[in-house]
Design an enzyme around this catalytic site. Sequence first.
Site, PDB file in Angstrom:
ATOM      1  N   HIS A 233       0.846  -1.196   0.000  1.00  0.00           N
ATOM      2  CA  HIS A 233       0.000   0.000   0.000  1.00  0.00           C
ATOM      3  C   HIS A 233       0.879   1.241   0.000  1.00  0.00           C
ATOM      4  O   HIS A 233       1.936   1.268   0.632  1.00  0.00           O
ATOM      5  CB  HIS A 233      -0.922   0.001   1.228  1.00  0.00           C
ATOM      6  CG  HIS A 233      -2.076   0.952   1.128  1.00  0.00           C
ATOM      7  ND1 HIS A 233      -1.943   2.303   1.363  1.00  0.00           N
ATOM      8  CD2 HIS A 233      -3.379   0.746   0.797  1.00  0.00           C
ATOM      9  CE1 HIS A 233      -3.113   2.892   1.204  1.00  0.00           C
ATOM     10  NE2 HIS A 233      -3.998   1.970   0.851  1.00  0.00           N
TER      11      HIS A 233
ATOM     12  N   ASP B 139      -7.848  -4.152  -1.067  1.00  0.00           N
ATOM     13  CA  ASP B 139      -8.321  -4.366  -2.437  1.00  0.00           C
ATOM     14  C   ASP B 139      -8.261  -5.841  -2.831  1.00  0.00           C
ATOM     15  O   ASP B 139      -9.096  -6.323  -3.594  1.00  0.00           O
ATOM     16  CB  ASP B 139      -7.491  -3.537  -3.421  1.00  0.00           C
ATOM     17  CG  ASP B 139      -7.643  -2.046  -3.195  1.00  0.00           C
ATOM     18  OD1 ASP B 139      -8.792  -1.599  -3.079  1.00  0.00           O
ATOM     19  OD2 ASP B 139      -6.632  -1.333  -3.124  1.00  0.00           O
TER      20      ASP B 139
END
Length: 442
Positions: A312, A369
């Site tokens: 991330h 995600d």
Amino acid sequence: MKLDKYYTGETAKVNLDGKDYELPILIGEEGEKAIDISALRSQSGYITLDYGYMNTGSCASAITYLDGENSVLNYRGYSIDELADKCIFVEVAYLLIHGCLPTEAELANFQDMMRRYALLHEDMVHFFDRFPPGSPPMSILSSMVNSLCVFYPEMVNNPMEKIDKMAARIISKVRTIAAFSYRKAMGHQLVYPRHDYSYCANFLNMMFDSPVEPYEVNPVVVSALNKLLILHGDHEQNCSTSTVRMVGSAHVNLYASISAGISALWGPLHGGANQAVIEMLQRIHRSRGNYRTFIDKAKDPKDPFRLVGFGHRVYKSHDPRCTIIKNACNDVLKALNVKDPLLDIARELEEVALNDDYFKERNLYPNVDFYSGIIYKAIGIPSDMFTVMFAVGRLPGWIAHWKEMRNDKNYRIGRPRQIYVGPTTRRLSPIGARGVCNCENI
């Protein structure tokens, strides 16, 4: 928003052209340090250059605290773990917008407004027939949300006095718009919202109910969807939220500002990551499921391939939302008894990433995600609707930031500066005397 108490009285000194300038230092509630450069240009003639604003604070906000180094995400002071475990999405939406969790009476009133505002104006329903077949759902969502200001113009005047109604209206209607866009794309009859269903159950029913096969609302799926929306509720000053603030800073109405945020979220570098996860899994499946080859490609510095859904930009260790959504993912797959080769590949990739030193040393853990795409696929939501689901969850955060920005006495219309690197002053030649343009690289 009063910032006086956050200024420490200390200053950072900058020497420019032989002259010292003192810039005030302030420290936020969680120890975040900042240098106030708002007077730098007027005093010195200098501006700062910061591509992507990665080191620039555009505002002070009381909505979300994010600590990427220590994997912390709090909404209004509440940890994301506790909110996802003990609250439903509508409660968290109320928290983000109003700053406190609702009482039973406040929650009941908020839910009642959402029930009353769930229907779309019938003229809006006809809009769906005018989009070409195969239109991207995010394009439809952005256009339909923007049109709300035409159908409810009374909400545009004195908006801060009607923010409760606007918030309830748009949060309720965006769910209906999303479901209708899916039904139209499938060529199926529209399913209107039900008064007796909760927010998430209502959405699932509008998506999947059928006259020939009535949809049975599964409480495990409803719980997972609540968690997904909560986890996406806000994430500080990301691209789409900053867009909502930037557009809203020109006193653009809430509906148009949200529409702009939806368009920003549409970008594959922002809201499209969970769709990209499924596309990556499909690519691996087409290669006969040989995921080890793709692991090797991801490790090869000369290979441009990257595993989507790992690591991330903000979190330097694990994404604090991952454990929550991983558990929800397991619950959904078990409850629905889903058998899908893509999900098998996802589990194998996850196992490698959690145990391989290459990924652990680089903090390339599965992120939100990665798991959200798997859940949506298991539920039956098509991949081109994944970003729409992201937008439904992010909506309360956008509203909260728009409201906070409008109430902040320190806010100004967004107007970034630039460093000009184009041609210096040139004289205009008659058209017959001009040479061939050679400015492609400027």
